[in-house]
Write an enzyme that holds these catalytic residues in place. Sequence first.
Site, mmCIF file in Angstrom:
data_model
loop_
_atom_site.group_PDB
_atom_site.id
_atom_site.type_symbol
_atom_site.label_atom_id
_atom_site.label_comp_id
_atom_site.label_asym_id
_atom_site.label_seq_id
_atom_site.Cartn_x
_atom_site.Cartn_y
_atom_site.Cartn_z
ATOM 1 N N ALA A 110 0.867 -1.186 0.000
ATOM 2 C CA ALA A 110 0.000 0.000 0.000
ATOM 3 C C ALA A 110 0.900 1.232 0.000
ATOM 4 O O ALA A 110 2.074 1.148 0.375
ATOM 5 C CB ALA A 110 -0.930 0.011 1.205
ATOM 6 N N PHE A 111 0.354 2.381 -0.411
ATOM 7 C CA PHE A 111 1.204 3.578 -0.562
ATOM 8 C C PHE A 111 1.847 3.993 0.753
ATOM 9 O O PHE A 111 2.863 4.679 0.760
ATOM 10 C CB PHE A 111 0.393 4.738 -1.156
ATOM 11 N N LYS A 112 1.259 3.559 1.868
ATOM 12 C CA LYS A 112 1.775 3.997 3.167
ATOM 13 C C LYS A 112 3.226 3.556 3.388
ATOM 14 O O LYS A 112 3.952 4.181 4.151
ATOM 15 C CB LYS A 112 0.862 3.501 4.274
ATOM 16 N N ASP A 113 3.660 2.496 2.704
ATOM 17 C CA ASP A 113 5.054 2.062 2.806
ATOM 18 C C ASP A 113 6.028 3.156 2.374
ATOM 19 O O ASP A 113 7.124 3.256 2.915
ATOM 20 C CB ASP A 113 5.305 0.844 1.903
ATOM 21 N N LEU A 116 6.212 5.224 5.603
ATOM 22 C CA LEU A 116 6.543 4.593 6.886
ATOM 23 C C LEU A 116 7.889 3.880 6.886
ATOM 24 O O LEU A 116 8.594 3.898 7.890
ATOM 25 C CB LEU A 116 5.419 3.656 7.317
#
Length: 465
Positions: A110-113, A116
């Site tokens: 997911a783009f959150k990687d 994060l």
Amino acid sequence: MLYSSTRGNAPARSLRELLSRGTAEDGGLYVPETWPELTPGELTTLSGQPYDQIASDVLALFGGAEWQQGDFTAGIRHALAGFEGSDGPPLTHLNDQLWSMELFHGPTLAFKDYALAPLAEAIDRELALTGKRATVLCATSGDTGAATANAFAGRSRANAVILFPEGRVSDVQRKQMTCLGAKNVQAISVRGDFDDCQSIVKSLYQSEAAEKYSYTAVNSINLARILLQTSYYIYASVKIHNDCGQPVNFAVPSGNFGNIFAGYIAKQMGAPIGKLIVTSNENDVLPRLFDTGRMSKAETIPTISPSMDIQVSSNFERMLWLLKGRDGNATRDMQKQLAEQSYYELTQAERSALTENFGAMKCGKGDALDTMRQLHKQFGKIICPHSATGYFAADQLKATLDGPIVVAETAHPAKFPTAVEEALGTLPDTPARLMDLFAGEEEFATVDPTVEAVQSVIDGKLGTP
Ligand SMILES: *Cc1c(COP(=O)(O)O)cnc(C)c1O
């Protein structure tokens, strides 16, 4: 370079100080006092580099002199180098105006990687510099917890504790949080909903144990996360602009207004960006705000795109502060009204300022499933239900937008197999990195929704930090 609070009543801080901070002491969010602005020549040079270098250069622009002391640039590059396709998020020209930007090639798909993974590296390095330890707390409805658990697993100075609502995250998302076998990560299934998880986390920050464990936050109100997302907007807009000479529009599946706000920052820095289109599912708090000028909370509805099931878009406070001419008192009054009366209203001038840069579109379940079928038929492309809202908006708005429209694909379809099966009648292929996951042993605690129950699991796992 210093950062101040949107509510104007907290000390200004440096980017290094913000690495592990969510809200400011006055309840506001940190915002840059100015944007670093780049000329078209500087932007072209910046985006001609490998993607990990672009991301670390962008952070260095925001980090100021203090940033140079740490090993942050190397840390960010190191975190992003492990991504599949480390040339940056794949950009594909689908047809006339339509482009895709796949933001799901990091470890948890997911783009959150993109934010994060480098943030965890930076926090670890900051802790090493200051000789401290910290415990990151995270309440999640799925993707943030998965990305956080992965990013912090095996770190030497930072621990992570992830709270998720029992039975309300997908199997894939749960396994991404529970199969890591890391000594410093604890996943906790809470017998309650996401709001229970969130309120336990808030209480833990205020608790006696907060000092002992140095509880800190990495939710999407963390400014460093937003800044790390800015680089793919710069990268994509410059690349596509060089190709066609027109400003580049983006359609962005949104919840907390974090990802799309990163696009707005890129535009303020000089990137050739036209309109930023916020897209939502049935939880349409943002499209309603853009249509009517009224921010009003409604009941959260469970949908096929759960990572966008949000009724309070916390990051919009940063935009509100800008609309209020960077006036902390005015922003604080509006947020107070939202908390007490569940609504506020923008003035006509503020609405116009907003719609100069942004558009918005709601996409319900039927339209999302139709769009998933359409993309598959037309381009052989399987998309996730969040990304579907972006493609739907691009199609609805293409006649009103000049230039290319890039749809930000926020998650890999394999994370949401049920929705894909409902749309296409088949399951998406499982990428290799998920296969590995399913072989792992799950490890998590299950507790009643109380602060004490969660704290005792943390004590058992982390003991004396
Ligand atoms: C988190 C998430 C979103 C929403 O992003 P915001 O930054 O909260 O607006 C959209 N799609 C997916 C797949 C997500 O995980």
